[in-house]
Structures are given as C-alpha cells and as structure tokens.
Scaffold this active site. Structure first.
Site, PDB file in Angstrom:
ATOM      1  N   HIS A  63      -2.458   1.398  -3.755  1.00  0.00           N
ATOM      2  CA  HIS A  63      -3.482   0.802  -2.899  1.00  0.00           C
ATOM      3  C   HIS A  63      -4.071  -0.450  -3.568  1.00  0.00           C
ATOM      4  O   HIS A  63      -4.143  -1.531  -2.962  1.00  0.00           O
ATOM      5  CB  HIS A  63      -4.580   1.831  -2.631  1.00  0.00           C
ATOM      6  CG  HIS A  63      -5.639   1.353  -1.694  1.00  0.00           C
ATOM      7  ND1 HIS A  63      -5.682   1.725  -0.370  1.00  0.00           N
ATOM      8  CD2 HIS A  63      -6.694   0.529  -1.881  1.00  0.00           C
ATOM      9  CE1 HIS A  63      -6.718   1.141   0.220  1.00  0.00           C
ATOM     10  NE2 HIS A  63      -7.357   0.418  -0.688  1.00  0.00           N
ATOM     11  N   GLU A  64      -4.477  -0.329  -4.827  1.00  0.00           N
ATOM     12  CA  GLU A  64      -5.077  -1.454  -5.527  1.00  0.00           C
ATOM     13  C   GLU A  64      -4.051  -2.530  -5.853  1.00  0.00           C
ATOM     14  O   GLU A  64      -4.371  -3.730  -5.849  1.00  0.00           O
ATOM     15  CB  GLU A  64      -5.761  -0.962  -6.809  1.00  0.00           C
ATOM     16  CG  GLU A  64      -6.888   0.020  -6.581  1.00  0.00           C
ATOM     17  CD  GLU A  64      -7.924  -0.501  -5.599  1.00  0.00           C
ATOM     18  OE1 GLU A  64      -8.165  -1.726  -5.565  1.00  0.00           O
ATOM     19  OE2 GLU A  64      -8.489   0.310  -4.851  1.00  0.00           O
ATOM     20  N   HIS A 115      -3.862  -4.818  -2.843  1.00  0.00           N
ATOM     21  CA  HIS A 115      -4.926  -5.824  -2.811  1.00  0.00           C
ATOM     22  C   HIS A 115      -4.663  -6.943  -3.823  1.00  0.00           C
ATOM     23  O   HIS A 115      -4.816  -8.134  -3.515  1.00  0.00           O
ATOM     24  CB  HIS A 115      -6.275  -5.172  -3.142  1.00  0.00           C
ATOM     25  CG  HIS A 115      -6.835  -4.337  -2.036  1.00  0.00           C
ATOM     26  ND1 HIS A 115      -7.044  -4.820  -0.770  1.00  0.00           N
ATOM     27  CD2 HIS A 115      -7.239  -3.034  -2.024  1.00  0.00           C
ATOM     28  CE1 HIS A 115      -7.560  -3.858  -0.011  1.00  0.00           C
ATOM     29  NE2 HIS A 115      -7.682  -2.763  -0.751  1.00  0.00           N
TER      30      HIS A 115
END
Length: 527
Positions: free
Chosen positions: A132-133, A136
C-alpha cells in the site's frame, strides 16, 4: 494504513530528500512514529525511470479508486439502513460491508490459534501495508515528487504506516496527478488481492510435481483432545466417510455435518409410514444369520459388544423401535469391529442414490443396524496409512514386481467407527488437501497448508485495507481522494466544495463507526 491527511497537514518540507536528523521521530502520549529515509533515493530513481508506464498504471488506479469510493459509500448507507430493518431479536451482521469485515475479523487470533496462523497473519499484514505504502511512494516519484520519509507509527495503540512528501509541490500538480498518487495505495491492494486469488487457484498446478491435490484429506496432526486421537495418525489420508469417497477437507466437513444433521435427538417409535423417511438414513450391515443365532440377547451389551437391530425391507405395517423402547428380544449384541467389515445395506450409505431402502443382502443374511443413541451419530471412517512401514514395504515390492498385491491385507488401509458428535469431531483434526507424492517430501507436508493460509490471509487483509482506506472518513485515503474529485466540479466555489467535503466526511465517519461497532459486537459478544 496509508493516511493522506497525516501527510498533508504536516508542515511543508523541502523538495530534496531530508537527512535523518532533519525531522526527528515524534513521540507523545497518544502517538509515536519511526521515520525511515534510506529508500528515498532508490524510490525516486525507480519512479522517474519508468515514469511513462507508471502514469498509465496509476491512471487505472485513480479510476478504480473513484469507483470503489462510490461503491463503499453505497455499502455504508446500505449497512446503516439494514441495521434498522433487522427483525426483533436478530443480532447478525448483514450487508456486504458488514459481512466482509466480519470475515476479516474472524481471522484474528483466537484461543486455539496456532503459531502458523499467527505467523501468516503477521506476514500478510506486513505485505499488505508495505505494498500500500509502496504504491503511494512510487506514484509520487513518477510525478516528480520527492519522498520526505516513510514512517511506521502507533496512534492510540493502532499501528500503521505513511509516506510523507512535499505539500507545496503536490499542490502545484494537476488534479489527475494528485488523484493518481492518493489512489495508488488502494490500487496496489486491489491488484495484490487479484494476484493472491490467482495464485491460490493455481496452487495445485504449481505444487503438482511434489504434491497430489484432491486425492483425500491428508492428516497433518491429531491433537490429544481429539476423539480421533489413537485412530488417526499424522500423514494418514482420510479417503471415505460411510463408504462415500472424499477429495479434500471441505468434503470431510460437509459430509460430517450432514451426518450430524441426521442424528436422533430423542428415542422414537415408528408405527406408520409418516416417519418412514427417518429410516432412510440408517446404516446397516448384511450380517450372516449364523452370527445372529449365536449372538447374545440381553437388555444391554457389555465389553466389546454393540447392540444391533433388524432393519425391515418393506414399508407397510412398519414397526421399528429405537432407544429404550426396544424390546430385548429385538436387540442383538455383536462385535462391531467384525460387523463393519461386512457388506453394507440400507440407504444411510447412499449406495443406490435413491430414497428407497436398499436390502441387498442374500437369503442367508439379515440387514442389521446399530441401535442409535439419541444425540450420537454412527459414522464409518476409512483411511490409508500411506507412510506406515508395511505400506512403504508394499509400495517397494509393487514397484519391483509387476504383481497385484492384496492392498487390503496390508496396514495401508483401515476403517473405524466413531459414535458421537461428528461435527465437532470433524473440526478437531488438522487436514490438508495436498498429499506428498513421495515419502521424502513428508518433511515439507505443511508447506501447501502454510501457503494457502498466507495467500488467504493476504487476500483478506489487503482487500480490507483497500476497503477501509476507501471509506469517506477523516485521516484516511478516502478523504484525500474525495477532496481531489470535488476539485473537478469547477462550477462549485471553493467554500461550497469544502462544505460538501466536510458533510460527506462527517456522515461517512459516523456510518463507519456504526458499521464497525456492529461487527466488533457480533464477533466479541454474540459469535
């Protein structure tokens, strides 16, 4: 979890990657974090090198983040309406969002969780949050935004992670680029779910050189508290229940549940055909008449003897007694371990696939069924001890000579009868659908089960992370995605857009709190 608002409300940083001492780790009564700067340069280099491809990739993610934001908002409203439409006394969790969250909460450690379960949950959580990170971070660098730092935080005992980047540079980007950055984490979680699902489906093919799939329920372990302890051993294969072959642990649970649903709850007497269907689930054996003539005939059977009664092969003027109402002259005490080796009769074995009684015994045999105790089920379990010394010796000889050995004369296969609560007993054994092809692979027999657990947990955790971050709630990615989408409505003034944003966020936060509270209550109190 990724948190767009945590990043955006921080003070503006410089465009260049910060040094370790530039922004110290934050520590307070309710929040602490640990900032990491080691990956800034590598991530920026990677993002700029494949910028064109990544922009296409995250454009798909931006479109999907918009769709899932709308979908999750509808599910929140549906769950809220559903909470007030439940019948009186109903405490279940209905609705798509509630059902999914309940399924994810069910993965959390319980009283009987194993070390393997704890490990797979930790690994799946780290992978889901990390991807997820990473989404980003790589989306930001593909747009030319430098990474400030990656942080792991603990806020009011809730762990999470975030990626910080420059706010001023971010505000100068087009809305499409900003949306790609904020939707990247959700998009990576969704694609990770798809990858886990495809791998899980393909696992039998991937492991085929070393493991067979769907050839029975492979026993990984039998706890001492299990009623099957001493009858089944690790690395046995359960091949049949009541004469019906099974392919995997799912069929084992399904058939044992079906047997459990057919057990008697109290003694009964049938004198007509109205209750004749109850007898269709009885399990009989073709017992030689000589055995019956020489059997004991008492009110109760002792030692290794078990009570059996005759099964009628007609459906008119039917009289069948069970439980304490049986007369002693209708009860015969036989040795069960010898009887179970005989030919089967009646429809409890599902031999003919019809609802008519099966009396396939010869003229010198009688169809006999064990007296069923109310609350107890009679189930016959057939298993193979593929890795026992006798069975391995049998395999060695059968490979050396092209003869047909009598498989039943070895200890490769066995049968035992279990009398009791079949459903709870079925769950007391640790099983796998994968069977090692060779004795040498027995050392990694737990590997397929471990991979299935990790893939299943990764799927649920990553999907839940995408679902939660898509909620229109303060401090989550859904807030940033929603704010960016509202910027496309140029006919609205900035003040009106902010009012709409706060209205949606307040409503989403309240509805999410209600939905989560219902799930937690059902998991901790009701379930």
């Amino acid at each position: 979890m990724a948190d767009g608002r945590w990043r955006r409300r921080a003070r503006p940083q410089t465009l260049l990657p910060l040094h370790a001492g530039s922004a110290p780790n934050a520590v307070s009564c309710w929040y602490c974090d640990f900032k990491i700067y080691a990956f800034n340069g590598a991530l920026f280099s990677l993002g700029r090198r494949y910028s064109r491809f990544l922009k296409i990739w995250f454009t798909m993610g931006a479109a999907f983040s918009f769709v899932i934001l709308v979908g999750v908002s509808v599910m929140l409203l549906w769950d809220f309406i559903d909470a007030f439409n439940l019948p009186h006394g109903t405490s279940g969790v209905n609705g798509i969002l509630g059902s999914w969250l309940f399924g994810t909460f069910s993965l959390l450690p319980g009283l009987s969780i194993s070390i393997m379960d704890v490990g797979s949950i930790i690994v799946s959580t780290l992978l889901s949050v990390g991807l997820h990170e990473f989404g980003h971070a790589i989306a930001a660098t593909s747009e030319g935004v430098h990474i400030e730092y990656i942080a792991v935080f603990l806020a009011i005992l809730v762990p999470g992670a975030l990626v910080a980047f420059n706010l001023q540079y971010l505000q100068s980007l087009p809305h499409s680029a900003v949306l790609r950055i904020y939707g990247a984490g959700i998009w990576h979680n969704v694609t990770f779910c798809a990858a886990c699902l495809m791998t899980l489906i393909s696992l039998p093919i991937i492991l085929h050189p070393f493991f067979l799939h769907g050839e029975g329920a492979f026993v990984l372990g039998v706890p001492k508290a299990s009623p099957f302890y001493g009858y089944l051993s690790p690395y046995d294969v359960i091949v049949a229940i009541d004469g019906l072959k099974i392919k995997n642990p799912h069929e084992w649970i399904s058939l044992m549940s079906e047997v459990d649903s057919q057990m008697l709850t109290e003694p009964f007497e049938i004198k007509d055909t109205k209750k004749f269907q109850v007898l269709n689930h009885r399990k009989g054996y073709c017992v030689p008449n000589t055995w019956i003539e020489g059997s004991s005939n008492f009110d109760s059977c002792h030692n290794e003897l078990t009570a059996f009664v005759r099964m009628p092969c007609f459906n008119s003027s039917l009289i069948f007694l069970s439980g304490e109402k049986n007369k002693s002259e209708d009860r015969y005490c036989l040795i069960a371990r010898e009887v179970v080796k005989l030919k089967k009769c009646w429809n409890g074995w599902k031999l003919n696939g019809t609802n008519e009684p099966s009396c396939a015994c010869s003229v010198d045999e009688t169809c006999m069924t064990p007296v069923q105790i109310p609350g107890m089920s009679w189930v016959e379990v057939t298993y193979s001890s593929l890795y026992s010394p006798d069975c391995l010796e049998y395999k060695r000889h059968s490979s050396m000579y092209s003869e047909k050995f009598d498989f039943g004369s070895t200890s490769c296969e066995g049968t035992f009868v279990y009398i009791g609560n079949t459903l709870s007993a079925a769950h007391s054994v640790h099983l796998s659908a994968y069977q090692p092809q060779w004795a040498s692979t027995i050392l990694i027999a737990h590997l397929p089960n471990m991979l299935e657990k990790i893939l299943s947990h990764c799927f649920h955790m990553s999907a839940s992370l995408a679902l939660v971050n898509s909620l229109p709630v303060y401090f989550l990615d859904g807030e940033s995605v929603l704010e960016t989408i509202l910027c496309y409505f140029t006919f609205l003034s900035g003040r009106r857009r902010r009012k709409i944003l706060h209205f949606c966020l307040v409503g989403g936060t309240i509805l999410s709190f209600i939905s989560f509270s219902r799930v937690v209550y059902f998991v901790l109190v009701v379930h």
